[in-house]
Design a protein around this motif. Structure first.
Motif, PDB file in Angstrom:
ATOM      1  N   PHE A   1       9.097 -18.481   0.146  1.00  0.00           N
ATOM      2  CA  PHE A   1       8.062 -18.037  -0.785  1.00  0.00           C
ATOM      3  C   PHE A   1       6.700 -18.320  -0.170  1.00  0.00           C
ATOM      4  O   PHE A   1       6.415 -19.450   0.230  1.00  0.00           O
ATOM      5  N   ARG A   2       5.883 -17.269  -0.077  1.00  0.00           N
ATOM      6  CA  ARG A   2       4.540 -17.424   0.473  1.00  0.00           C
ATOM      7  C   ARG A   2       3.533 -16.775  -0.470  1.00  0.00           C
ATOM      8  O   ARG A   2       3.834 -15.804  -1.151  1.00  0.00           O
ATOM      9  N   ALA A   3       2.322 -17.339  -0.484  1.00  0.00           N
ATOM     10  CA  ALA A   3       1.283 -16.804  -1.352  1.00  0.00           C
ATOM     11  C   ALA A   3       0.934 -15.359  -0.978  1.00  0.00           C
ATOM     12  O   ALA A   3       0.624 -14.530  -1.839  1.00  0.00           O
ATOM     13  N   ALA A   4       1.026 -15.051   0.333  1.00  0.00           N
ATOM     14  CA  ALA A   4       0.699 -13.703   0.785  1.00  0.00           C
ATOM     15  C   ALA A   4       1.636 -12.649   0.204  1.00  0.00           C
ATOM     16  O   ALA A   4       1.273 -11.471   0.077  1.00  0.00           O
ATOM     17  N   ALA A   5       2.840 -13.074  -0.177  1.00  0.00           N
ATOM     18  CA  ALA A   5       3.810 -12.124  -0.736  1.00  0.00           C
ATOM     19  C   ALA A   5       3.387 -11.632  -2.109  1.00  0.00           C
ATOM     20  O   ALA A   5       3.889 -10.604  -2.582  1.00  0.00           O
ATOM     21  N   LEU A   6       2.477 -12.354  -2.767  1.00  0.00           N
ATOM     22  CA  LEU A   6       2.050 -11.932  -4.096  1.00  0.00           C
ATOM     23  C   LEU A   6       1.391 -10.563  -4.066  1.00  0.00           C
ATOM     24  O   LEU A   6       1.453  -9.815  -5.051  1.00  0.00           O
ATOM     25  N   ALA A   7       0.750 -10.221  -2.950  1.00  0.00           N
ATOM     26  CA  ALA A   7       0.101  -8.904  -2.841  1.00  0.00           C
ATOM     27  C   ALA A   7       1.113  -7.787  -3.005  1.00  0.00           C
ATOM     28  O   ALA A   7       0.812  -6.733  -3.580  1.00  0.00           O
ATOM     29  N   PHE A   8       2.319  -8.015  -2.498  1.00  0.00           N
ATOM     30  CA  PHE A   8       3.362  -6.986  -2.610  1.00  0.00           C
ATOM     31  C   PHE A   8       3.704  -6.722  -4.068  1.00  0.00           C
ATOM     32  O   PHE A   8       3.948  -5.576  -4.460  1.00  0.00           O
TER      33      PHE A   8
ATOM     34  N   GLY B   1       0.815  -1.213   0.000  1.00  0.00           N
ATOM     35  CA  GLY B   1       0.000   0.000   0.000  1.00  0.00           C
ATOM     36  C   GLY B   1       0.842   1.253   0.000  1.00  0.00           C
ATOM     37  O   GLY B   1       0.516   2.240  -0.678  1.00  0.00           O
ATOM     38  N   LEU B   2       1.944   1.225   0.756  1.00  0.00           N
ATOM     39  CA  LEU B   2       2.847   2.381   0.778  1.00  0.00           C
ATOM     40  C   LEU B   2       3.474   2.604  -0.595  1.00  0.00           C
ATOM     41  O   LEU B   2       3.610   3.750  -1.044  1.00  0.00           O
ATOM     42  N   PHE B   3       3.839   1.520  -1.271  1.00  0.00           N
ATOM     43  CA  PHE B   3       4.416   1.666  -2.615  1.00  0.00           C
ATOM     44  C   PHE B   3       3.378   2.178  -3.613  1.00  0.00           C
ATOM     45  O   PHE B   3       3.722   2.876  -4.565  1.00  0.00           O
ATOM     46  N   CYS B   4       2.107   1.852  -3.407  1.00  0.00           N
ATOM     47  CA  CYS B   4       1.048   2.434  -4.247  1.00  0.00           C
ATOM     48  C   CYS B   4       1.038   3.955  -4.109  1.00  0.00           C
ATOM     49  O   CYS B   4       0.930   4.683  -5.095  1.00  0.00           O
ATOM     50  N   LEU B   5       1.159   4.437  -2.868  1.00  0.00           N
ATOM     51  CA  LEU B   5       1.197   5.880  -2.637  1.00  0.00           C
ATOM     52  C   LEU B   5       2.458   6.504  -3.227  1.00  0.00           C
ATOM     53  O   LEU B   5       2.425   7.630  -3.742  1.00  0.00           O
ATOM     54  N   VAL B   6       3.577   5.773  -3.156  1.00  0.00           N
ATOM     55  CA  VAL B   6       4.822   6.249  -3.767  1.00  0.00           C
ATOM     56  C   VAL B   6       4.631   6.455  -5.267  1.00  0.00           C
ATOM     57  O   VAL B   6       5.018   7.485  -5.841  1.00  0.00           O
ATOM     58  N   ILE B   7       3.997   5.475  -5.914  1.00  0.00           N
ATOM     59  CA  ILE B   7       3.784   5.543  -7.367  1.00  0.00           C
ATOM     60  C   ILE B   7       2.828   6.682  -7.716  1.00  0.00           C
ATOM     61  O   ILE B   7       3.006   7.377  -8.725  1.00  0.00           O
TER      62      ILE B   7
END
Length: 206
Positions: free
Chosen positions: A195-202, A162-168
């Protein structure tokens, strides 16, 4: 005494910014005009009917619609955003440098870092000039530090996405900063074999 010293240094940094607050960069008025026309129903335009995108700070431009909507001078609000961004940068840097560490040397290092931030005239102008530069700096620093923290804690939620979304949204080159962070993250995961599935959100959300 250490928290009091940190607050004193933060206060000095805010005072330093206030000292330079009389100077507003001319490019800020481009943002203010786009925000004013948007609030008045003309769209995100500089001249009425002329649909040319002349701003590169989408998030900040949208933020500047708030004072326009309230009929207030946007310069004061822009400086307030700069002050809040500086405070956020200092808190993030202070914690990252080891303010809560058991090591006295790490705790001292966090105070030296605060002192450097507070004493920098370049940063003071950077955060008080009326542009998105201060907010952008704080968001980039917070996003990168948060992602590094998430790597060390496998159960952490990927709030850095989410923070990177704001950066972009803050600056177009934010895409490159996110891409560099994503490459670093992939390399770290390959080396650590985590490797975790949750990391895909990043990777997907930004």
């Amino acid at each position: 005494a250490r928290p009091l010293a940190a607050l004193a240094l933060l206060g000095l940094g805010v005072a330093h910014i206030r000292y330079h607050a009389g100077y507003t960069l001319d490019d800020a008025y481009i943002t203010f005009r786009y925000a004013r026309n948007f609030v008045r129903g003309a769209g995100l335009v500089y001249n009425l009917g002329d649909y040319v995108k002349g701003y590169s700070n989408t998030l900040f431009t949208l933020l500047m619609t708030l004072p326009e909507w309230l009929g207030r001078d946007p310069i004061g609000f822009a400086r307030l955003v700069g002050l809040a961004s500086f405070a956020a940068l200092c808190v993030t840097a202070y914690r990252y440098a080891g303010a809560s560490s058991a090591s006295a040397a790490a705790r001292d290092r966090s105070h030296w870092l605060l002192a450097l931030l507070a004493a920098s005239s370049a940063l003071a102008v950077h955060f008080s000039g009326g542009l998105e530069t201060g907010l952008y700096t704080a968001l980039v620093f917070a996003a990168v530090i948060r992602r590094v923290s998430e790597q060390s804690r496998s159960s952490a939620q990927p709030w850095s996405s989410g923070l990177f979304c704001l950066v972009i949204w803050s600056r177009p080159e934010g895409v490159l900063i996110f891409a560099a962070s994503a490459v670093h993250d992939l390399a770290w995961r390959a080396r650590a074999k985590q490797f975790r599935a949750a990391a895909l959100a990043f990777y997907l959300l930004p």
